[in-house]
Motif scaffolding. Structure first.
Motif, PDB file in Angstrom:
ATOM      1  N   TYR B 206       0.836  -1.216   0.000  1.00  0.00           N
ATOM      2  CA  TYR B 206       0.000   0.000   0.000  1.00  0.00           C
ATOM      3  C   TYR B 206       0.868   1.263   0.000  1.00  0.00           C
ATOM      4  O   TYR B 206       0.665   2.160  -0.837  1.00  0.00           O
ATOM      5  CB  TYR B 206      -0.921  -0.039   1.221  1.00  0.00           C
ATOM      6  N   ILE B 209       2.739   1.684  -3.347  1.00  0.00           N
ATOM      7  CA  ILE B 209       1.931   2.217  -4.457  1.00  0.00           C
ATOM      8  C   ILE B 209       1.775   3.728  -4.281  1.00  0.00           C
ATOM      9  O   ILE B 209       1.887   4.496  -5.245  1.00  0.00           O
ATOM     10  CB  ILE B 209       0.536   1.544  -4.508  1.00  0.00           C
ATOM     11  N   LEU B 210       1.539   4.152  -3.033  1.00  0.00           N
ATOM     12  CA  LEU B 210       1.298   5.583  -2.795  1.00  0.00           C
ATOM     13  C   LEU B 210       2.527   6.453  -3.077  1.00  0.00           C
ATOM     14  O   LEU B 210       2.395   7.625  -3.391  1.00  0.00           O
ATOM     15  CB  LEU B 210       0.812   5.804  -1.363  1.00  0.00           C
ATOM     16  N   ALA B 213       1.962   6.869  -6.754  1.00  0.00           N
ATOM     17  CA  ALA B 213       0.563   6.630  -7.156  1.00  0.00           C
ATOM     18  C   ALA B 213       0.211   7.340  -8.455  1.00  0.00           C
ATOM     19  O   ALA B 213      -0.644   6.876  -9.211  1.00  0.00           O
ATOM     20  CB  ALA B 213      -0.372   7.075  -6.041  1.00  0.00           C
ATOM     21  N   ASP B 214       0.881   8.457  -8.721  1.00  0.00           N
ATOM     22  CA  ASP B 214       0.533   9.231  -9.922  1.00  0.00           C
ATOM     23  C   ASP B 214       0.837   8.483 -11.225  1.00  0.00           C
ATOM     24  O   ASP B 214       0.313   8.853 -12.273  1.00  0.00           O
ATOM     25  CB  ASP B 214       1.248  10.590  -9.909  1.00  0.00           C
ATOM     26  N   ALA B 219      -3.217  12.501 -11.583  1.00  0.00           N
ATOM     27  CA  ALA B 219      -4.151  13.533 -11.139  1.00  0.00           C
ATOM     28  C   ALA B 219      -4.419  14.514 -12.269  1.00  0.00           C
ATOM     29  O   ALA B 219      -3.585  14.715 -13.144  1.00  0.00           O
ATOM     30  CB  ALA B 219      -3.555  14.258  -9.953  1.00  0.00           C
ATOM     31  N   HIS B 220      -5.605  15.126 -12.212  1.00  0.00           N
ATOM     32  CA  HIS B 220      -5.963  16.126 -13.213  1.00  0.00           C
ATOM     33  C   HIS B 220      -6.013  17.461 -12.482  1.00  0.00           C
ATOM     34  O   HIS B 220      -7.067  17.950 -12.116  1.00  0.00           O
ATOM     35  CB  HIS B 220      -7.323  15.766 -13.809  1.00  0.00           C
ATOM     36  N   LEU B 221      -4.813  17.985 -12.186  1.00  0.00           N
ATOM     37  CA  LEU B 221      -4.751  19.199 -11.370  1.00  0.00           C
ATOM     38  C   LEU B 221      -5.127  20.437 -12.171  1.00  0.00           C
ATOM     39  O   LEU B 221      -4.944  20.490 -13.379  1.00  0.00           O
ATOM     40  CB  LEU B 221      -3.334  19.383 -10.812  1.00  0.00           C
ATOM     41  N   HIS B 222      -5.626  21.454 -11.442  1.00  0.00           N
ATOM     42  CA  HIS B 222      -5.978  22.724 -12.081  1.00  0.00           C
ATOM     43  C   HIS B 222      -4.773  23.366 -12.768  1.00  0.00           C
ATOM     44  O   HIS B 222      -4.887  23.934 -13.840  1.00  0.00           O
ATOM     45  CB  HIS B 222      -6.496  23.698 -11.016  1.00  0.00           C
ATOM     46  N   ARG B 308       1.108  20.581   7.216  1.00  0.00           N
ATOM     47  CA  ARG B 308      -0.270  20.310   6.800  1.00  0.00           C
ATOM     48  C   ARG B 308      -0.586  18.826   7.030  1.00  0.00           C
ATOM     49  O   ARG B 308       0.257  17.962   6.727  1.00  0.00           O
ATOM     50  CB  ARG B 308      -0.453  20.666   5.323  1.00  0.00           C
ATOM     51  N   ILE B 310      -2.454  16.448   5.625  1.00  0.00           N
ATOM     52  CA  ILE B 310      -2.393  15.455   4.531  1.00  0.00           C
ATOM     53  C   ILE B 310      -0.944  15.260   4.082  1.00  0.00           C
ATOM     54  O   ILE B 310      -0.494  14.132   3.854  1.00  0.00           O
ATOM     55  CB  ILE B 310      -3.287  15.879   3.352  1.00  0.00           C
ATOM     56  N   ALA B 311      -0.213  16.380   3.998  1.00  0.00           N
ATOM     57  CA  ALA B 311       1.202  16.279   3.600  1.00  0.00           C
ATOM     58  C   ALA B 311       1.978  15.461   4.628  1.00  0.00           C
ATOM     59  O   ALA B 311       2.819  14.625   4.261  1.00  0.00           O
ATOM     60  CB  ALA B 311       1.797  17.669   3.471  1.00  0.00           C
ATOM     61  N   THR B 313       0.751  13.151   6.527  1.00  0.00           N
ATOM     62  CA  THR B 313       0.335  11.747   6.360  1.00  0.00           C
ATOM     63  C   THR B 313       1.136  11.096   5.233  1.00  0.00           C
ATOM     64  O   THR B 313       1.629   9.967   5.365  1.00  0.00           O
ATOM     65  CB  THR B 313      -1.178  11.664   6.028  1.00  0.00           C
ATOM     66  N   MET B 314       1.287  11.836   4.138  1.00  0.00           N
ATOM     67  CA  MET B 314       2.072  11.299   3.013  1.00  0.00           C
ATOM     68  C   MET B 314       3.537  11.112   3.412  1.00  0.00           C
ATOM     69  O   MET B 314       4.170  10.134   3.018  1.00  0.00           O
ATOM     70  CB  MET B 314       1.978  12.227   1.793  1.00  0.00           C
ATOM     71  N   ILE B 317       3.716   7.978   5.334  1.00  0.00           N
ATOM     72  CA  ILE B 317       3.587   6.817   4.434  1.00  0.00           C
ATOM     73  C   ILE B 317       4.934   6.552   3.741  1.00  0.00           C
ATOM     74  O   ILE B 317       5.403   5.410   3.673  1.00  0.00           O
ATOM     75  CB  ILE B 317       2.453   7.072   3.405  1.00  0.00           C
TER      76      ILE B 317
END
Lengths: 96, 493
Positions: B206, B209-210, B213-214, B219-222, B308, B310-311, B313-314, B317
C-alpha cells in the motif's frame, strides 16, 4: 449460494475471466474519478487534495475489484461499485 | 475428456482469483520483494561493495572537509553536472558528491576528516537493488507503473486469500505440518508465511503504491489545465553560479537549530542560494524540510517546514516504506519481514504448480511456467550472488565497471531462466531446481571465503558489516544445500 448453478469448467473459466476484466476496468475508472474529484475538492491545495484522493483510491481499488468479482448474487458487487462511480461523477459535475 | 460441472461459490471464485492473480503477479513480485528486502540494507551493501572506504562510523566531517566538498560541488556544477552534497550519517560515514545518472545517485566519495577524494571501485552497490525493486532497473515511468499494478495485484490476491481463510486464520498461524504430504507441507508453509507477514506485506504494498501513485492514477490538477501562457515565452537563461564564499559549519549549525535539532541530510547548491535539508534518518516522517541561505554571503533566507495534515500523512507513508529512520534492530525486523513476505509469495508459486502438475504437467504452458518459477525462486539468488561475486572479481580499474556488474547479474539470471525452462521443457524440472540450488549453495557459501581473500583489510576495519553480509550469503547457501538434500531424498519428476 442458492442462486448459483453448476457450470462446466470451461464456461466457468471464461465467465470468471470476463468478470475479472470487467471488475478491474470498472474499479479503475471509479478510482480515477475519486482522484479527480479529490483534486477539485480543495483548489487552493490541489497537491494535498490529490494525495488524499490517492490514499482513498489506492485503498479502495483492490476492495472494489474483490467486491465486483466476489459478490455475484444479484450483481451486488457491480451495483455497489457502479453506485460509487455515479456518486463520483455527480461530485465531479458539482465541483467542476 | 468429459468435463465435470462445478458449483460456483464465493470460496471457489476467490480461490481461482487468488491462484491466478497470485501466480501471474507473483513471478515478478517475488523479485521485487526480494530486492526490496535487500534494499533495506542498501547503504551497508554499498559499503561492502566499496571496501576502499575504511572510515570509522560516527566520524563527523571537519570544517576543511565540508568547505572542500562545497568547492568540489560547485566545480562539478560549472561543468554542467547537477551535483549535491550528501552528508555523513551513522550508516554511511563518508561525504558524497552525488548526481543522478538516470538510474541511481552516483558520484565521488570524500574523506570526512580531510576532504580528500577516496579512490573507490565504481559500483552501483546496494542502490541497484533499490532501483530494481521499484522500477525494474531502467524501466522508467513504465517500470514504476508495472510495479504499481503488480502491487495492486498483490493486494487483490491477499484480499482473496483472506476471504478464503477467514475462518481458519488463527489456526493457520500455529499449524505447520512439515512431515505431512508434500503439498500439505507447502500449503502450511504458505499459510504460515502469508498470515504471519500479511500486515507487513499489505503495509509495504500500500505505501509502495502511494509513493508513485501518480503513475497509475494520474491527477488532473488545475495547474495542469491552466492556460499555458509561459510555455510560449522564450526559455530563460540559466542564472550564473554564485561562488560559495562562506564556511559550511555555521550554516549547518543554524540549519540544525532551525530544523528543531534534526540532523542535516544533504545540501543542494542552487545558483544563488544553498538549501540544507533535514536527514531522512531524523524521524518516521520523510519530509523535505529545509533551510535556505543566500550565496555568496550565507545569509539566512528562510525555513520551509511542512505541517499540513495530509502532507504529513504522506510523509509518514513514505517514511514507513523507506524505513530510513529505523535503527538497526527495526531494520533487521523489516529485513526478516521482507524475507517472510517473499517466502510467502514464492511458496504460493510452488503450490500453484504442485496443484496443477497432475492434470496440466504435460502442457507447454505449464512447463514454461515452471521454468519461470525456477528462474524466479532460485535463479534470482544466483544472479544476486553473482553480482556480489562480480564486485570482487572484476578489476577495480575496469572502464564501465558498474555496468559490467549489472550485466553479470542480468546475464546470469537470464542463463538461469533458460536453464530452468530447458529442463522443464523436457519434463525434468527437478534437475533444473537441483542444479540451480547447487549454484546458490556454492556461490553463497563461497562468498565469505572470497571476501576474506580479496579484502582482508576492509574486513578488519568493518568486521560487523562484512560478517553480516557474508553471513547472510552463507546462510542462504546453507538453506539451498538443505533444500537440495530434501529434493534428493524425495525425487519427483
Amino acid at each position: 449460494m442458492k442462486h448459483d448453478k453448476a457450470k462446466l469448467q470451461s464456461s466457468l473459466r471464461a465467465d470468471r475471466f470476463r468478470n475479472i476484466l470487467l471488475s478491474c476496468v470498472l474499479s479503475y475508472v471509479v478510482a480515477r474519478l475519486v482522484v479527480t474529484d479529490a483534486g477539485l475538492w480543495h483548489p487552493s491545495l490541489p497537491a494535498d487534495a490529490t494525495a488524499l484522493g490517492e490514499i482513498i483510491a489506492v485503498a479502495g481499488l483492490p476492495a472494489m475489484v474483490l467486491a465486483c468479482f466476489g459478490m455475484r448474487t444479484r450483481y451486488r458487487g457491480f451495483t455497489m461499485v457502479c453506485a460509487t462511480g455515479c456518486v463520483a461523477v455527480l461530485c465531479l459535475v458539482v465541483l467542476a | 475428456m468429459r468435463e465435470t460441472p462445478m458449483r460456483e461459490t464465493l470460496r471457489t471464485r476467490m480461490g481461482w482469483l487468488h491462484a491466478w492473480v497470485g501466480f501471474i503477479c507473483g513471478l515478478v513480485l517475488t523479485c521485487i520483494c526480494a530486492t526490496g528486502t535487500l534494499a533495506v540494507f542498501d547503504t551497508e551493501i554499498t559499503r561492502w561493495m566499496q571496501p576502499e572506504i575504511r572510515i570509522p562510523t560516527g566520524t563527523s566531517p571537519t570544517d576543511t572537509a565540508l568547505d572542500a566538498a562545497a568547492a568540489r560541488v560547485r566545480e562539478q556544477q560549472a561543468r554542467g553536472v547537477f551535483a549535491f552534497l550528501n552528508l555523513p550519517s551513522a550508516r554511511a560515514p563518508a561525504l558524497e558528491i552525488l548526481h543522478y545518472d538516470g538510474h541511481e545517485f552516483v558520484g565521488d566519495t570524500l574523506d570526512p576528516r580531510t576532504g580528500a577524494l577516496i579512490a573507490t571501485r565504481a559500483t552501483t552497490g546496494g542502490k541497484f537493488f533499490y532501483n530494481f525493486h521499484y522500477s525494474l532497473r531502467g524501466g522508467g515511468t513504465v517500470g514504476v507503473g508495472i510495479v504499481n499494478i503488480l502491487a495492486l495485484g498483490l493486494l487483490v490476491a491477499v484480499g482473496a486469500g483472506l476471504i478464503i481463510h477467514l475462518r481458519a486464520l488463527v489456526p493457520d498461524i500455529v499449524m505447520l505440518r512439515l512431515s505431512g504430504s508434500r503439498i500439505r507441507a507447502w500449503l502450511d508453509a504458505h499459510l504460515l508465511a502469508g498470515v504471519l507477514f500479511m500486515p507487513f506485506t499489505v503495509m509495504m504494498a500500500y505505501t509502495g503504491i502511494l509513493v508513485h501513485a501518480d503513475t497509475i492514477l494520474p491527477a488532473h490538477l488545475h495547474v495542469m489545465t491552466a492556460p499555458r501562457a509561459r510555455a510560449t515565452a522564450p526559455p530563460a537563461q540559466p542564472a550564473p553560479l554564485r561562488p560559495v564564499m562562506t564556511h559550511m559549519r555555521p550554516l549547518l549549525d543554524t540549519a540544525r537549530a532551525r530544523l528543531g535539532g534534526r540532523d542535516c541530510g544533504f545540501i543542494l547548491f542552487l545558483p544563488d542560494r544553498l538549501s540544507i535539508s533535514a536527514s531522512d534518518a531524523s524521524g518516521p516522517f520523510l519530509t523535505r524540510d529545509h533551510v535556505d541561505f543566500s550565496l555568496p554571503d550565507g545569509r539566512l533566507l528562510g525555513t520551509t517546514v511542512t505541517r499540513r495534515p495530509i502532507a504529513m500523512t504522506m510523509h509518514l507513508i513514505h517514511g514507513l516504506h523507506y524505513a530510513r529512520f529505523a535503527p538497526p534492530s527495526l531494520r533487521w525486523l523489516y529485513f526478516m519481514s521482507g524475507l517472510g513476505a517473499t517466502a510467502g509469495i514464492a511458496s504460493g508459486l510452488v503450490l500453484f504448480l504442485m496443484k496443477r502438475r497432475r492434470h496440466s504437467g504435460h502442457r507447454a504452458e505449464f512447463r514454461v511456467a515452471e521454468g519461470l518459477t525456477i528462474a524466479t525462486i532460485v535463479g534470482l539468488p544466483v544472479g544476486i550472488l553473482s553480482f556480489l561475486w562480480a564486485n570482487r572479481m572484476l578489476p577495480t580499474g575496469l572502464p564501465g565497471r558498474e555496468g559490467a556488474e549489472i550485466t553479470v547479474f542480468f546475464f546470469t539470471w537470464a542463463a538461469c531462466a533458460m536453464h530452468g525452462t530447458l529442463w522443464s521443457g523436457i519434463a525434468r524440472p527437478m534437475r533444473g531446481w537441483r542444479e540451480q540450488l547447487v549454484m546458490v549453495a556454492v556461490l553463497g557459501c563461497g562468498l565469505p571465503v572470497l571476501d576474506a581473500t580479496c579484502t582482508m583489510a576492509a574486513l578488519r576495519a568493518s568486521p560487523v558489516l562484512h560478517a553480516g553480509i557474508d553471513g547472510m550469503a552463507a546462510l542462504f547457501g546453507l538453506i539451498a544445500l538443505y533444500s537440495l538434500v530434501r529434493l534428493y531424498r524425495e525425487p519427483v519428476g
